[in-house]
Design an enzyme around this catalytic site. Structure first.
Site, PDB file in Angstrom:
ATOM      1  N   LYS A   1       0.818  -1.215   0.000  1.00 28.25           N
ATOM      2  CA  LYS A   1       0.000   0.000   0.000  1.00 28.25           C
ATOM      3  C   LYS A   1       0.855   1.270   0.000  1.00 28.25           C
ATOM      4  O   LYS A   1       0.617   2.186  -0.779  1.00 28.25           O
ATOM      5  CB  LYS A   1      -0.947   0.016   1.221  1.00 28.25           C
ATOM      6  CG  LYS A   1      -1.924  -1.160   1.257  1.00 28.25           C
ATOM      7  CD  LYS A   1      -2.948  -1.017   2.372  1.00 28.25           C
ATOM      8  CE  LYS A   1      -2.372  -1.155   3.769  1.00 28.25           C
ATOM      9  NZ  LYS A   1      -1.989  -2.527   4.149  1.00 28.25           N
TER      10      LYS A   1
ATOM     11  N   ARG B   1     -10.150   0.192   7.896  1.00 29.22           N
ATOM     12  CA  ARG B   1      -9.723  -1.170   8.184  1.00 29.22           C
ATOM     13  C   ARG B   1     -10.847  -1.976   8.820  1.00 29.22           C
ATOM     14  O   ARG B   1     -10.657  -3.154   9.130  1.00 29.22           O
ATOM     15  CB  ARG B   1      -8.540  -1.137   9.151  1.00 29.22           C
ATOM     16  CG  ARG B   1      -7.171  -1.305   8.496  1.00 29.22           C
ATOM     17  CD  ARG B   1      -6.135  -1.240   9.595  1.00 29.22           C
ATOM     18  NE  ARG B   1      -4.883  -1.857   9.248  1.00 29.22           N
ATOM     19  CZ  ARG B   1      -3.872  -1.234   8.659  1.00 29.22           C
ATOM     20  NH1 ARG B   1      -3.979   0.028   8.304  1.00 29.22           N
ATOM     21  NH2 ARG B   1      -2.746  -1.880   8.424  1.00 29.22           N
TER      22      ARG B   1
ATOM     23  N   ARG C   1      10.439  -1.653  12.835  1.00 28.53           N
ATOM     24  CA  ARG C   1       9.061  -1.568  13.320  1.00 28.53           C
ATOM     25  C   ARG C   1       8.773  -2.677  14.325  1.00 28.53           C
ATOM     26  O   ARG C   1       9.097  -3.831  14.092  1.00 28.53           O
ATOM     27  CB  ARG C   1       8.082  -1.663  12.135  1.00 28.53           C
ATOM     28  CG  ARG C   1       7.861  -0.339  11.457  1.00 28.53           C
ATOM     29  CD  ARG C   1       7.012  -0.469  10.217  1.00 28.53           C
ATOM     30  NE  ARG C   1       5.709  -1.104  10.448  1.00 28.53           N
ATOM     31  CZ  ARG C   1       4.708  -1.057   9.576  1.00 28.53           C
ATOM     32  NH1 ARG C   1       4.857  -0.400   8.426  1.00 28.53           N
ATOM     33  NH2 ARG C   1       3.578  -1.654   9.837  1.00 28.53           N
TER      34      ARG C   1
ATOM     35  N   ARG D   1      -1.307  -9.924  12.999  1.00 23.65           N
ATOM     36  CA  ARG D   1      -1.850  -8.896  12.105  1.00 23.65           C
ATOM     37  C   ARG D   1      -2.623  -9.521  10.954  1.00 23.65           C
ATOM     38  O   ARG D   1      -3.648  -8.993  10.515  1.00 23.65           O
ATOM     39  CB  ARG D   1      -0.719  -8.022  11.569  1.00 23.65           C
ATOM     40  CG  ARG D   1      -0.177  -7.060  12.625  1.00 23.65           C
ATOM     41  CD  ARG D   1       1.211  -6.586  12.291  1.00 23.65           C
ATOM     42  NE  ARG D   1       1.273  -5.759  11.099  1.00 23.65           N
ATOM     43  CZ  ARG D   1       2.378  -5.556  10.400  1.00 23.65           C
ATOM     44  NH1 ARG D   1       3.508  -6.142  10.757  1.00 23.65           N
ATOM     45  NH2 ARG D   1       2.356  -4.781   9.343  1.00 23.65           N
TER      46      ARG D   1
HETATM   47  P1  ATP Z   1       1.447  -1.991   4.330  1.00 29.20           P
HETATM   48  O1  ATP Z   1       2.672  -2.783   4.529  1.00 29.20           O
HETATM   49  O2  ATP Z   1       0.583  -2.575   3.234  1.00 29.20           O
HETATM   50  O3  ATP Z   1       1.713  -0.548   4.123  1.00 29.20           O
HETATM   51  P2  ATP Z   1       0.833  -2.336   7.214  1.00 29.20           P
HETATM   52  O4  ATP Z   1      -0.306  -3.147   7.764  1.00 29.20           O
HETATM   53  O5  ATP Z   1       2.179  -2.843   7.395  1.00 29.20           O
HETATM   54  O6  ATP Z   1       0.532  -2.088   5.691  1.00 29.20           O
HETATM   55  P3  ATP Z   1       0.178   0.279   8.417  1.00 29.20           P
HETATM   56  O7  ATP Z   1      -0.958   0.602   7.543  1.00 29.20           O
HETATM   57  O8  ATP Z   1       1.320   1.188   8.418  1.00 29.20           O
HETATM   58  O9  ATP Z   1       0.888  -1.053   8.066  1.00 29.20           O
HETATM   59  O10 ATP Z   1      -0.425   0.093   9.916  1.00 29.20           O
HETATM   60  C1  ATP Z   1       0.368  -0.317  11.011  1.00 29.20           C
HETATM   61  C2  ATP Z   1      -0.499  -0.546  12.262  1.00 29.20           C
HETATM   62  O11 ATP Z   1      -1.140   0.696  12.655  1.00 29.20           O
HETATM   63  C3  ATP Z   1      -1.673  -1.524  12.127  1.00 29.20           C
HETATM   64  O12 ATP Z   1      -1.284  -2.867  12.291  1.00 29.20           O
HETATM   65  C4  ATP Z   1      -2.628  -1.021  13.236  1.00 29.20           C
HETATM   66  O13 ATP Z   1      -2.228  -1.462  14.515  1.00 29.20           O
HETATM   67  C5  ATP Z   1      -2.452   0.482  13.194  1.00 29.20           C
HETATM   68  N1  ATP Z   1      -3.452   1.099  12.286  1.00 29.20           N
HETATM   69  C6  ATP Z   1      -3.189   1.728  11.111  1.00 29.20           C
HETATM   70  N2  ATP Z   1      -4.320   2.139  10.513  1.00 29.20           N
HETATM   71  C7  ATP Z   1      -5.338   1.756  11.314  1.00 29.20           C
HETATM   72  C8  ATP Z   1      -6.754   1.858  11.249  1.00 29.20           C
HETATM   73  N3  ATP Z   1      -7.369   2.424  10.199  1.00 29.20           N
HETATM   74  N4  ATP Z   1      -7.489   1.358  12.273  1.00 29.20           N
HETATM   75  C9  ATP Z   1      -6.912   0.775  13.312  1.00 29.20           C
HETATM   76  N5  ATP Z   1      -5.586   0.630  13.444  1.00 29.20           N
HETATM   77  C10 ATP Z   1      -4.791   1.096  12.466  1.00 29.20           C
HETATM   78 MG    MG Z   2       2.083   1.005   5.254  1.00 30.81          MG
END
Ligand code: ATP
Ligand code: MG
Length: 193
Positions: free
Chosen positions: A14, A90, A135, A146
């Site tokens: 993303k 989400r 992270r 996750r």
């Molecule tokens: P990608 O690798 O595809 O960018 P990702 O899941 O690694 O996605 P982020 O979108 O950066 O990472 O989100 C990291 C964390 O932040 C999530 O696992 C969650 O705990 C929290 N978070 C982010 N957005 C939301 C949301 N809309 N609602 C609830 N928690 C969120």
């Molecule tokens: Mg991300």
């Protein structure tokens, strides 16, 4: 306002594809994950709360997340031409809230770019990223949590947006450029731009 949601499991790309979308469509980028990580890095009150959820692979509660997003939309003049929403919504609740917030602005989610990647590839990518990202959530135990959270709480949005007629499935495997070409073609077909 032209609004795109970029949707997919953790590690689906993303953030990477958002970069391409911002420059191509001139949209404002809101990554909820980045907003939360920035708060954690600055040690804010929000950051302290967010950290407990993120390190445990959980979602931040809907009420809190929705108020954070509303605050950004209200206080960011650059967002008025359109936004790429990365990591939000989400949950079905969040999607409902987003729909209302945009409706108040006479706008809607125009397209949902769904990056589809199989689970083994996701785990590989996240473990690799963990070696450099530092992270707290990019370790095997938290990655598995996750992905579970994704399947139970986030995946249902695929059907939700499919029914709305805005979901564009994109194969999220291949080169970054190749995937972006597929995204552009799908948006062009759906939105004419
Ligand atoms: P990608 O690798 O595809 O960018 P990702 O899941 O690694 O996605 P982020 O979108 O950066 O990472 O989100 C990291 C964390 O932040 C999530 O696992 C969650 O705990 C929290 N978070 C982010 N957005 C939301 C949301 N809309 N609602 C609830 N928690 C969120
Ligand atoms: Mg991300």
């Amino acid at each position: 306002m032209f609004n795109i949601v970029i949707f997919g499991a953790p590690g689906s790309g993303k953030g990477t594809q958002s970069e391409n979308l911002i420059s191509h469509y001139g949209l404002f980028h809101i990554s909820t994950g980045e907003v939360l990580r920035d708060n954690i890095a600055r040690g804010t009150e929000l950051g302290k709360i967010a950290d407990t959820y993120i390190s445990d692979g959980k979602l931040i509660p809907d009420d809190l997340m929705i108020s954070i997003l509303a605050d950004i939309l209200d206080n960011t003049p650059e967002a008025k031409n359109g936004v790429i929403f990365d990591g939000f919504p989400r949950t079905i609740n969040q999607a409902g809230a987003l729909k209302e917030m945009l409706a108040e602005r006479g706008a809607r989610v125009d397209a949902v770019v769904g990056l589809e990647v199989d689970e083994d590839e996701l785990i590989d990518r996240l473990i690799k990223r963990g070696k450099e990202s530092g992270r707290s959530d990019d370790n095997l135990e938290t990655i598995k949590k996750r992905l579970k959270v994704y399947h139970s709480q986030t995946q249902p949005l695929r059907d939700y947006y499919m029914k709305e007629g805005t979901y564009l499935p994109i194969k999220g495997v291949g080169t970054v450029e190749g995937i972006f070409e597929s995204i552009k073609a799908a948006i062009k077909e759906k939105c004419g731009k």
